[in-house]
Design a protein around this motif. Structure first.
Motif, PDB file in Angstrom:
ATOM      1  N   ASP A 237     -38.758  12.307 -22.808  1.00 54.45           N
ATOM      2  CA  ASP A 237     -39.086  13.801 -22.633  1.00 54.45           C
ATOM      3  C   ASP A 237     -39.786  14.214 -21.087  1.00 54.45           C
ATOM      4  O   ASP A 237     -40.531  13.672 -20.830  1.00 54.45           O
ATOM      5  N   LEU A 238     -38.906  15.077 -20.761  1.00 50.61           N
ATOM      6  CA  LEU A 238     -39.361  15.695 -19.319  1.00 50.61           C
ATOM      7  C   LEU A 238     -39.846  17.287 -19.226  1.00 50.61           C
ATOM      8  O   LEU A 238     -40.283  17.939 -18.524  1.00 50.61           O
ATOM      9  N   GLY A 239     -39.934  17.614 -20.686  1.00 48.94           N
ATOM     10  CA  GLY A 239     -39.937  19.021 -20.952  1.00 48.94           C
ATOM     11  C   GLY A 239     -41.204  19.362 -21.319  1.00 48.94           C
ATOM     12  O   GLY A 239     -41.927  20.193 -20.472  1.00 48.94           O
TER      13      GLY A 239
ATOM     14  N   ALA B 208     -39.218   7.045 -14.589  1.00 53.32           N
ATOM     15  CA  ALA B 208     -37.863   7.907 -14.814  1.00 53.32           C
ATOM     16  C   ALA B 208     -37.635   8.695 -13.428  1.00 53.32           C
ATOM     17  O   ALA B 208     -36.277   9.039 -13.316  1.00 53.32           O
ATOM     18  N   PHE B 209     -38.456   8.730 -12.598  1.00 52.00           N
ATOM     19  CA  PHE B 209     -38.394   9.146 -11.285  1.00 52.00           C
ATOM     20  C   PHE B 209     -37.993   8.082 -10.179  1.00 52.00           C
ATOM     21  O   PHE B 209     -38.024   8.352  -8.909  1.00 52.00           O
ATOM     22  N   SER B 210     -38.109   6.875 -10.428  1.00 46.71           N
ATOM     23  CA  SER B 210     -38.168   5.653  -9.500  1.00 46.71           C
ATOM     24  C   SER B 210     -36.664   5.217  -9.377  1.00 46.71           C
ATOM     25  O   SER B 210     -36.222   4.461 -10.349  1.00 46.71           O
ATOM     26  N   THR B 211     -36.222   5.291  -8.316  1.00 50.84           N
ATOM     27  CA  THR B 211     -35.064   4.470  -7.780  1.00 50.84           C
ATOM     28  C   THR B 211     -35.206   2.985  -8.155  1.00 50.84           C
ATOM     29  O   THR B 211     -34.195   2.208  -8.409  1.00 50.84           O
TER      30      THR B 211
ATOM     31  N   ILE C 178     -32.143  12.357 -12.016  1.00 44.79           N
ATOM     32  CA  ILE C 178     -30.693  12.018 -11.576  1.00 44.79           C
ATOM     33  C   ILE C 178     -30.729  11.335 -10.216  1.00 44.79           C
ATOM     34  O   ILE C 178     -30.019  10.317 -10.200  1.00 44.79           O
ATOM     35  N   ASN C 179     -31.657  11.794  -9.401  1.00 44.16           N
ATOM     36  CA  ASN C 179     -31.661  11.018  -8.245  1.00 44.16           C
ATOM     37  C   ASN C 179     -32.242   9.618  -8.132  1.00 44.16           C
ATOM     38  O   ASN C 179     -31.491   8.829  -7.498  1.00 44.16           O
ATOM     39  N   ALA C 180     -32.863   9.262  -9.337  1.00 47.30           N
ATOM     40  CA  ALA C 180     -33.309   7.830  -9.307  1.00 47.30           C
ATOM     41  C   ALA C 180     -32.292   7.191  -9.975  1.00 47.30           C
ATOM     42  O   ALA C 180     -32.248   5.915  -9.858  1.00 47.30           O
ATOM     43  N   GLY C 181     -30.981   7.692 -10.423  1.00 46.79           N
ATOM     44  CA  GLY C 181     -30.177   6.776 -10.910  1.00 46.79           C
ATOM     45  C   GLY C 181     -29.853   7.322 -12.404  1.00 46.79           C
ATOM     46  O   GLY C 181     -29.028   6.600 -13.122  1.00 46.79           O
TER      47      GLY C 181
ATOM     48  N   SER D  66     -42.840  20.065 -11.066  1.00 53.45           N
ATOM     49  CA  SER D  66     -41.986  21.431 -11.152  1.00 53.45           C
ATOM     50  C   SER D  66     -40.969  20.941 -12.418  1.00 53.45           C
ATOM     51  O   SER D  66     -40.496  19.710 -12.267  1.00 53.45           O
ATOM     52  N   VAL D  67     -40.549  21.983 -13.264  1.00 52.08           N
ATOM     53  CA  VAL D  67     -39.506  21.769 -14.164  1.00 52.08           C
ATOM     54  C   VAL D  67     -38.118  21.189 -13.593  1.00 52.08           C
ATOM     55  O   VAL D  67     -37.732  20.414 -13.908  1.00 52.08           O
ATOM     56  N   GLY D  68     -37.877  22.014 -12.601  1.00 52.05           N
ATOM     57  CA  GLY D  68     -36.609  21.770 -11.757  1.00 52.05           C
ATOM     58  C   GLY D  68     -36.619  20.306 -11.244  1.00 52.05           C
ATOM     59  O   GLY D  68     -35.810  19.703 -11.233  1.00 52.05           O
ATOM     60  N   GLY D  69     -37.797  20.084 -10.756  1.00 54.50           N
ATOM     61  CA  GLY D  69     -37.804  18.823  -9.974  1.00 54.50           C
ATOM     62  C   GLY D  69     -38.116  17.698 -10.821  1.00 54.50           C
ATOM     63  O   GLY D  69     -37.566  16.342 -10.598  1.00 54.50           O
ATOM     64  N   ARG D  70     -38.359  17.771 -12.033  1.00 51.42           N
ATOM     65  CA  ARG D  70     -38.356  16.706 -12.880  1.00 51.42           C
ATOM     66  C   ARG D  70     -36.816  16.283 -13.169  1.00 51.42           C
ATOM     67  O   ARG D  70     -36.448  15.175 -13.409  1.00 51.42           O
TER      68      ARG D  70
END
Length: 379
Positions: free
Chosen positions: A305-307, A281-284, A325-328, A316-320
């Protein structure tokens, strides 16, 4: 994975929406032509950045009542999507009263995506009067695709009658034949079969059945959880060391993209042969490169789920939120509605310091709004 035991599909590309932004900075992307002036673009242009970010969050609400934290997330942070979490024995009419109450609190610009997990077998949130007793996916995989498609249309109509417009299904993960240690999928009989061809045929039958009823399908869990040995909800470090970019087990997802399924859910497992350094989920490489690039998906990408998932507890919660979003990705799913404040703040903060990221937020918002336009969820 977020599971605890106890008409044609129209894609974004087909709608001709403008999904890019001009210039670092600032205001809403300009409308290039009359043809591009869709309702989604008009709604986007009238939003603040905080309202745009709200469209990128899906927060939980109990399946049996309107949760206070959910209402706060919608009212204070403009959250545009809700997942009904936990099993419910409410009737269709009673569930409709709940979803109507939620829609009455929707942000001023849009109605809500209201989702649930209604796969069948052990994973069946709606269990009250009027909802079918759906067998497990493994049983469904023994039916003919035409029979399954017809029954899926019936199940989807029940959800629509209850005011639920997104089903986080079908599961397109393939569990190898003979595998007896796959907690998230195989142990719960969530797979349609043990070969990609069977999973493709039956998963697409379900997606087509949903589309015939006007229900949005979200296929999951890209790029597949069928070969992991732990559950990302309850375990950290869940890793798939097999899947490659040309893996046959990607074929069900590729087939779903070809028929323009509207949503794809991305898993939080780590795939060492695709990107060994971060969850999918965090991988571009995985979200933008493989899913959007190689497979050509233009629809809405939603996270697992990222919660509360242990798999992402090291972030961090915000970092998730901003990493997805940054990954697309487009819609950040959290089963903890109280996290909306932190996630919103993190995304807005990064938008102020990173022009490229801001463009990604704008593009994601337009994809979400375009999907809502296609399904009558814009005023």
């Amino acid at each position: 994975m977020r599971i605890w035991v106890g008409a044609a599909v129209m894609g974004i590309a087909a709608l001709g929406v403008v999904t890019s932004c001009t210039g670092p900075g600032a205001s809403p992307p300009a409308i290039a032509s009359a043809a591009a002036a869709t309702r989604a673009q008009q709604v986007f242009n009238g939003m603040t950045d905080a309202q745009r970010v709200g469209q990128l969050l899906m927060v939980d609400c109990p399946s049996t009542r309107v949760g206070r934290s959910t209402v706060t997330a919608i009212r204070s942070y403009h959250v545009g999507s809700v997942i009904l979490d936990g099993n419910s024995t409410l009737s269709i009419a009673e569930e409709r009263s709940l979803t109507t109450a939620l829609q009455g609190r929707a942000p001023v610009h849009t109605k809500l995506f209201i989702a649930t997990d209604q796969e069948g077998g052990l994973v069946r949130r709606m269990r009250g009067p009027g909802f079918a007793t759906i067998p497990s996916a493994l049983v469904q995989g023994g039916w003919s695709p035409s029979t399954l498609q017809s029954r899926a249309t019936t199940w989807a109509r029940q959800l629509k009658s209850a005011g639920i417009n997104v089903d986080l299904a079908p599961v397109l993960d393939t569990v190898p034949a003979g595998d007896t240690n796959n907690p998230p999928i195989g142990d719960l009989d969530r797979e349609y079969g043990h070969y990609p061809s069977v999973v493709s045929a039956h998963g697409l039958a379900v997606a087509r059945g949903f589309a015939a009823a006007g229900e949005l399908a979200a296929v999951k869990h890209f790029p597949g959880l069928g070969r992991v040995t732990a559950n990302t909800d309850t375990t950290a470090g869940v890793t798939d060391s097999t899947t490659t970019s040309t893996d046959p087990y990607l074929r069900p997802f590729a087939a779903a993209v070809q028929v323009r399924v509207p949503f794809v859910m991305v898993s939080t497992a780590i795939y060492t042969r695709l990107d060994p350094n971060r969850p999918a989920a965090f991988s571009t490489r995985i979200v933008t490169g493989l899913l959007r690039g190689t497979l050509g998906f233009h629809g809405v990408v939603i996270s697992d789920d990222l919660g509360a998932a242990r798999q992402v507890s090291g972030y961090s919660v915000g970092g998730r939120a901003w990493r997805f979003i940054n990954a697309g990705g487009d819609i950040v799913l959290t089963v903890n509605a109280s996290q909306a404040a932190t996630m919103t703040a993190a995304i807005l903060t990064r938008m102020r310091t990173d022009a490229t990221f801001k463009k990604k937020v704008y593009a994601a918002t337009l994809r979400v709004l375009t999907a809502k336009q296609a399904h009558g969820l814009l005023p």
